[in-house]
Write an enzyme that holds these catalytic residues in place. Structure first.
Site, mmCIF file in Angstrom:
data_model
loop_
_atom_site.group_PDB
_atom_site.id
_atom_site.type_symbol
_atom_site.label_atom_id
_atom_site.label_comp_id
_atom_site.label_asym_id
_atom_site.label_seq_id
_atom_site.Cartn_x
_atom_site.Cartn_y
_atom_site.Cartn_z
ATOM 1 N N HIS A 125 2.205 -16.238 19.125
ATOM 2 C CA HIS A 125 2.823 -16.131 20.632
ATOM 3 C C HIS A 125 3.573 -15.649 21.007
ATOM 4 C CE1 HIS A 125 -0.872 -18.674 20.952
ATOM 5 N NE2 HIS A 125 -0.843 -18.720 19.291
ATOM 6 N N GLU A 130 -2.856 -22.091 9.697
ATOM 7 C CA GLU A 130 -2.258 -22.438 10.567
ATOM 8 C C GLU A 130 -1.442 -24.235 9.754
ATOM 9 O OE1 GLU A 130 -2.229 -22.524 13.783
ATOM 10 O OE2 GLU A 130 -4.797 -21.377 14.186
#
Length: 609
Positions: free
Chosen positions: A440, A571
């Site tokens: 991101h 993650e």
């Protein structure tokens, strides 16, 4: 019932694979005497198996594998009718073992075993007759508690035609008619009052195994579909609205007939359960010279989980498109001409739910998107109309286990150190370049969780520390971004290719509904060649942080599919999880996690370079 195999011995075909980056299916064969499928690839693969009904068939997908030639169909005798091998999509070869009508398999007895990462066997139990089809008479139709809408049709004559009509299924594009025998001729007519469309299959008969001769449709302008046996033809009748579009029937190369409304509709030449999920709008545009009326805006009033299906309800008729979003790895249902009710809440999910998460999103003034992430072992089935104003999404749990190859090199990983204070391994001499990709950035903060904790604030410091630790150990580390800036996925991949990276590691933080603080833990993803790297890093992270272990998984994330070097996506925990959020907000925990990621990368480099 005792089965007699009429063609003993091995049946198979050796396939030539075209040059490609993916693994290649080199050969396969089916042993009728043992009910065993064997296949080989030139690179390690991880098969995915599922059992599909109507008709019963075992579907075996080989992700990251190419065939290099057109579909091959090997006809067999007895209860197992055929084995088909084809290219399902660009990166997946599919093997389908299809049973004869009236037979089924016990999925618990299907055994998929890896002899090695490149050699696999699939053992099938003896096919059994379905309970309704026992004996020589046609299978009886289950009695309904409510009276039928019309008198039952007269008994069908025994099949004598060259073609048998076996089943009819609704697809996102229209209807798929499953037939056996030679390709049928097709005759399509519309009645003068425009309320009926008949499709005749001359010299064809309706199979006794077709137990549902009438279907309520309420899509494409079709109210009801009826199958009947005429004197010299099997007939399909569509009861339609006068304003419904015209229909055409096309013989499919997959052993059936595709019936579609004419107009701006995408046609798929695949069986309904084998459609690569990227479907067209299910309601075609209006035809004729009169301008079409503006569609009413439907309000989505309910999204409920009812056992093994998700039901979407609205106050008006719904149209939709659906398919896998390859960037988020979620199944996306888009509903045009729709809006979310102000007080709408999604279903409550728990650890036993077939869905890990569900997101309801108003993408613009007239489009609603519903994003589904299935739990492990859950397959999203074909959407269907549960009524004119509702949709049903089947959620099917797989019952077939896959046994990995014993000691296969693609899953063998070194034991991780349990002492985080132990010095990091040094890289061997030579040029090793590792691209570290903080997820991101810029206007996209990523996931946002408890107390406003956002993904970028977690992955940026972890990524920079991982890069610094690697540099100290003699590895050239390249960050895809050093500042909190907007960066698309393609430039991240392009950078890795430009610097000729040895490895690619993308670092993210996970999220789920704020109502699920119980979901915590580490996940690591790979696509093709990154499995060993993923398992090595994951094992070190779990042991050195004490975080919950949610496993290593295969996924089709863009940055994993498009990179040519071993690539993984990490993650680091759930910003919505009570345990993970508390840990990830602490700088000392993030440093421990960064050291574990760096140690896993270095261990992998030592083992492989």
């Amino acid at each position: 019932m005792k089965l007699h195999w009429l063609l003993p011995g091995y049946l198979g075909m050796f396939l030539l694979a075209s040059p490609a980056e993916a693994a290649k299916l080199q050969s396969w064969r089916f042993d009728e005497q043992q009910n065993r499928l064997e296949f080989r690839t030139d690179e390690g693969v991880q098969p995915k198996a599922q059992l599909i009904t109507n008709p019963t068939r075992l579907v075996l997908d080989l992700p990251g594998t190419t065939l290099g030639r057109p579909m091959v169909n090997q006809s067999l005798s007895g209860a197992i009718r055929s084995v088909r091998v084809g290219q399902f999509d660009r990166q997946t070869t599919r093997i389908v073992v299809e049973l004869a009508p009236g037979y089924t398999l016990d999925p618990a007895q299907v055994k998929v075993r890896g002899i090695s990462p490149t050699q696999w066997t699939v053992d099938l139990p003896t096919p059994q007759r379905v309970a309704e089809a026992s004996g020589s008479a046609p299978a009886p139709v289950a009695q309904s508690s409510s009276p039928p809408p019309r008198p039952s049709p007269a008994p069908r004559p025994a099949p004598t035609g060259a073609t048998q009509l076996e089943s009819v299924q609704v697809t996102p594009d229209g209807f798929f008619v499953r037939v056996s025998g030679r390709a049928p001729e097709l005759k399509v007519r519309r009645s003068s009052d425009r309320r009926k469309v008949t499709i005749d299959l001359p010299d064809s008969t309706v199979s006794p195994q077709l137990t549902q001769s009438e279907m309520a449709i309420n899509r494409f302008g079709v109210n009801r579909l009826i199958v009947t046996q005429e004197k010299e033809a099997a007939r399909i009748t569509l009861e339609v609205d006068r304003q419904a579009p015209e229909f055409r029937a096309i013989a499919s190369s997959l052993g059936g007939v595709v019936i579609i409304p004419t107009g701006n509709v995408v046609v798929s030449d695949r069986r309904p359960s084998e459609v690569n999920p990227a479907s067209a709008l299910v309601t075609p545009p209006s035809t004729g010279s009169t301008p079409a009326a503006q569609p009413k805006i439907a309000t989505i009033e309910g999204v409920d989980l009812r056992g093994n299906q998700l039901v979407i309800q609205a106050n008006e008729a719904l149209t939709y498109t659906s398919g896998w979003d390859r960037e988020t790895n979620a199944y996306r249902i888009a509903l045009p001409s729709a809006q979310l009710a102000e007080d709408l809440k999604g279903p409550t999910l728990d650890a036993s739910s077939p869905l890990l998460r569900i997101r309801l999103r108003q993408e613009n003034e007239t489009t609603v998107a519903i994003l589904l992430q299935p739990a492990a072992g859950v397959r999203i089935g074909q959407l269907s109309a549960a009524g004119q104003r509702s949709l049903s999404v089947p959620l099917e749990r797989s019952q077939i286990g896959v046994t990995p190859p014993p000691g296969g090199s693609t899953v063998s990983v070194p034991t991780a150190s349990t002492n985080p204070n132990q010095p990091l391994p040094t890289a061997p001499r030579g040029r090793i370049v590792v691209v570290i990709d903080p997820g991101h950035g810029g206007p996209d903060p990523g996931a946002v969780g408890i107390n406003g904790l956002n993904e970028v604030d977690i992955v940026d410091p972890i990524s920079k520390e991982v890069a610094s630790l690697l540099e100290r150990q003699g590895v050239q580390a390249v960050l895809t971004r050093r500042e909190n800036i907007d960066l698309d996925l393609e430039p991240r991949v392009a950078l890795a290719e430009r610097v000729n990276a040895t490895l690619f590691v993308s670092i993210h933080a996970n999220s789920i509904s704020m109502s699920r603080p119980d979901v915590n833990g580490l996940e690591t993803y790979y696509y093709a060649s990154g499995e060993r790297l993923a398992r090595t890093i994951h094992n070190v992270m779990v042991q050195e942080t004490g975080a919950r272990d949610r496993g290593v998984r295969q996924a089709r994330f863009y940055v994993l599919r498009r990179t040519s070097m071993p690539a993984v996506l990490i993650e680091t925990g759930f910003v919505t999880g009570s345990e993970d959020a508390a840990n990830l907000s602490r700088p000392e925990y993030r440093s421990r996690l960064a050291a574990a990621i760096a140690r896993g990368i270095l261990q992998y480099i030592q083992q492989n370079y």
